[in-house]
Scaffold this active site. Structure first.
Site, short mmCIF file in Angstrom:
data_model
loop_
_atom_site.label_atom_id
_atom_site.label_comp_id
_atom_site.label_asym_id
_atom_site.label_seq_id
_atom_site.Cartn_x
_atom_site.Cartn_y
_atom_site.Cartn_z
N ILE A 62 0.69 -1.17 0.03
CA ILE A 62 0.04 -0.14 0.01
C ILE A 62 0.96 1.09 -0.09
CG2 ILE A 62 -1.65 1.30 1.41
CD1 ILE A 62 -2.45 -1.53 2.79
N CYS A 63 0.32 2.33 -0.78
CA CYS A 63 1.13 3.72 -0.69
C CYS A 63 0.13 4.75 -0.99
CB CYS A 63 2.32 3.59 -1.71
SG CYS A 63 1.90 3.98 -3.34
N ARG A 64 0.38 5.74 -1.45
CA ARG A 64 -0.55 6.92 -1.53
C ARG A 64 -1.42 6.73 -2.67
NH1 ARG A 64 -1.17 11.52 -4.02
NH2 ARG A 64 0.89 12.00 -5.15
N MET A 90 -3.92 4.96 -1.11
CA MET A 90 -4.70 5.69 -0.10
C MET A 90 -5.75 6.75 -0.76
SD MET A 90 -4.53 3.76 2.53
CE MET A 90 -4.90 4.63 3.92
#
Length: 98
Positions: A62-64, A90
């Site tokens: 997961i990242c931005r 996100m």
């Protein structure tokens, strides 16, 4: 590269699935909120900290926005891990954060 959407991940979590999620964003980004149950390993630390991961377990990165998690997915997959990238990151996550 294997991918999962934010809505697919949210559905799995809501159904009670136990998932190994790694948030590769920087500390200031995760301070704004992480998905419950995710662990924080910044992208730059992945090579030095992959010994903390269990190669027999699947992971979701997961990242931005999905870019850095995609790089982490490619790197770990190249080292024999079963890794899936959360596309949209996100920015597209509508579930709760801690």
């Amino acid at each position: 590269m294997k991918e999962i959407t934010t809505s697919e991940l949210q559905q799995q979590l809501e159904s009670g699935a136990t998932l190994n999620m790694i948030d590769v964003r920087e500390a200031d980004e995760v301070a704004e909120g992480m998905i419950e149950g995710a662990i924080h390993i910044p992208l730059g630390e992945i090579p030095d900290r992959m010994n903390e991961l269990d190669a027999s377990q699947p992971y979701i990165m997961i990242c931005r926005s999905g870019g850095r998690s995609g790089r982490a997915t490619e790197f770990l997959t190249g080292h024999g891990f079963d890794v899936t990238n959360m596309v949209g990151g996100m920015l597209e996550w509508s579930g709760e954060v801690k």
